[in-house]
Write a protein that holds these residues in place. Structure first.
Motif, mmCIF file in Angstrom:
data_model
loop_
_atom_site.group_PDB
_atom_site.id
_atom_site.type_symbol
_atom_site.label_atom_id
_atom_site.label_comp_id
_atom_site.label_asym_id
_atom_site.label_seq_id
_atom_site.Cartn_x
_atom_site.Cartn_y
_atom_site.Cartn_z
ATOM 1 N N PHE A 61 29.399 40.093 40.722
ATOM 2 C CA PHE A 61 29.361 38.899 40.082
ATOM 3 C C PHE A 61 27.990 38.318 39.776
ATOM 4 O O PHE A 61 27.135 38.385 40.689
ATOM 5 C CB PHE A 61 30.399 38.039 40.529
ATOM 6 C CG PHE A 61 31.779 38.226 40.492
ATOM 7 C CD1 PHE A 61 32.580 38.236 39.257
ATOM 8 C CD2 PHE A 61 32.609 38.917 41.762
ATOM 9 C CE1 PHE A 61 33.922 38.709 39.191
ATOM 10 C CE2 PHE A 61 33.748 39.301 41.450
ATOM 11 C CZ PHE A 61 34.508 39.360 40.448
ATOM 12 N N GLN A 62 27.942 37.944 38.555
ATOM 13 C CA GLN A 62 26.640 37.340 38.312
ATOM 14 C C GLN A 62 26.184 36.147 38.969
ATOM 15 O O GLN A 62 25.238 35.797 39.490
ATOM 16 C CB GLN A 62 26.549 37.145 36.704
ATOM 17 C CG GLN A 62 26.139 38.270 35.735
ATOM 18 C CD GLN A 62 26.283 37.840 34.308
ATOM 19 O OE1 GLN A 62 26.072 36.787 33.813
ATOM 20 N NE2 GLN A 62 26.414 39.071 33.609
ATOM 21 N N ASP A 63 27.321 35.193 38.976
ATOM 22 C CA ASP A 63 27.098 34.118 39.856
ATOM 23 C C ASP A 63 28.438 33.510 40.508
ATOM 24 O O ASP A 63 29.268 33.035 40.163
ATOM 25 C CB ASP A 63 26.905 32.797 38.851
ATOM 26 C CG ASP A 63 26.666 31.500 39.246
ATOM 27 O OD1 ASP A 63 26.324 31.626 40.513
ATOM 28 O OD2 ASP A 63 26.656 30.491 38.615
ATOM 29 N N PRO A 64 28.143 34.320 41.839
ATOM 30 C CA PRO A 64 29.545 34.126 42.796
ATOM 31 C C PRO A 64 29.867 32.588 42.853
ATOM 32 O O PRO A 64 31.100 32.378 43.343
ATOM 33 C CB PRO A 64 29.212 34.796 43.986
ATOM 34 C CG PRO A 64 27.957 35.470 43.651
ATOM 35 C CD PRO A 64 27.127 35.118 42.626
ATOM 36 N N GLU A 65 28.942 31.692 43.001
ATOM 37 C CA GLU A 65 29.365 30.223 43.205
ATOM 38 C C GLU A 65 30.124 29.620 42.048
ATOM 39 O O GLU A 65 30.608 28.637 42.462
ATOM 40 C CB GLU A 65 27.927 29.391 43.519
ATOM 41 C CG GLU A 65 27.267 29.891 44.814
ATOM 42 C CD GLU A 65 26.465 31.198 44.730
ATOM 43 O OE1 GLU A 65 26.140 31.687 43.564
ATOM 44 O OE2 GLU A 65 26.325 31.427 45.801
ATOM 45 N N SER A 66 30.131 30.248 40.935
ATOM 46 C CA SER A 66 30.774 29.681 39.686
ATOM 47 C C SER A 66 32.070 30.671 39.408
ATOM 48 O O SER A 66 32.672 30.330 38.458
ATOM 49 C CB SER A 66 30.118 29.445 38.595
ATOM 50 O OG SER A 66 29.689 30.842 37.839
#
Length: 76
Positions: free
Chosen positions: A26-31
């Motif tokens: 995933f590009q941005d795991p936090e989102s």
């Protein structure tokens, strides 16, 4: 009343934008979008299918079903 012990099976449905549509990075795991946690695999698949269908035209969006119960008891 006899109590039966059955393993609780938990399934997490989540998704987000991936770096490569063929993978799971995933590009941005936090989102990540957490759809929910389900005790029924069929319910999890229904939730996954609904979210995947909403984003079918965006190749970089991917939703997955994670079998949490397998992570909690990897030996089983």
């Amino acid at each position: 009343m006899q109590e039966t012990t059955t393993e609780q099976r938990l399934h997490l449905v989540m998704g987000g934008r991936v770096t490569d549509p063929r993978g799971h990075k995933f590009q941005d795991p936090e989102s990540l979008h957490v759809v929910g946690i389900y005790t029924s695999h069929d319910d999890a698949v229904d939730a996954w299918r609904a979210q995947a269908q909403r984003t079918v035209d965006d190749a970089e969006m991917k939703y997955v079903v994670v079998h949490i119960h397998k992570l909690l008891t990897p030996e089983g």
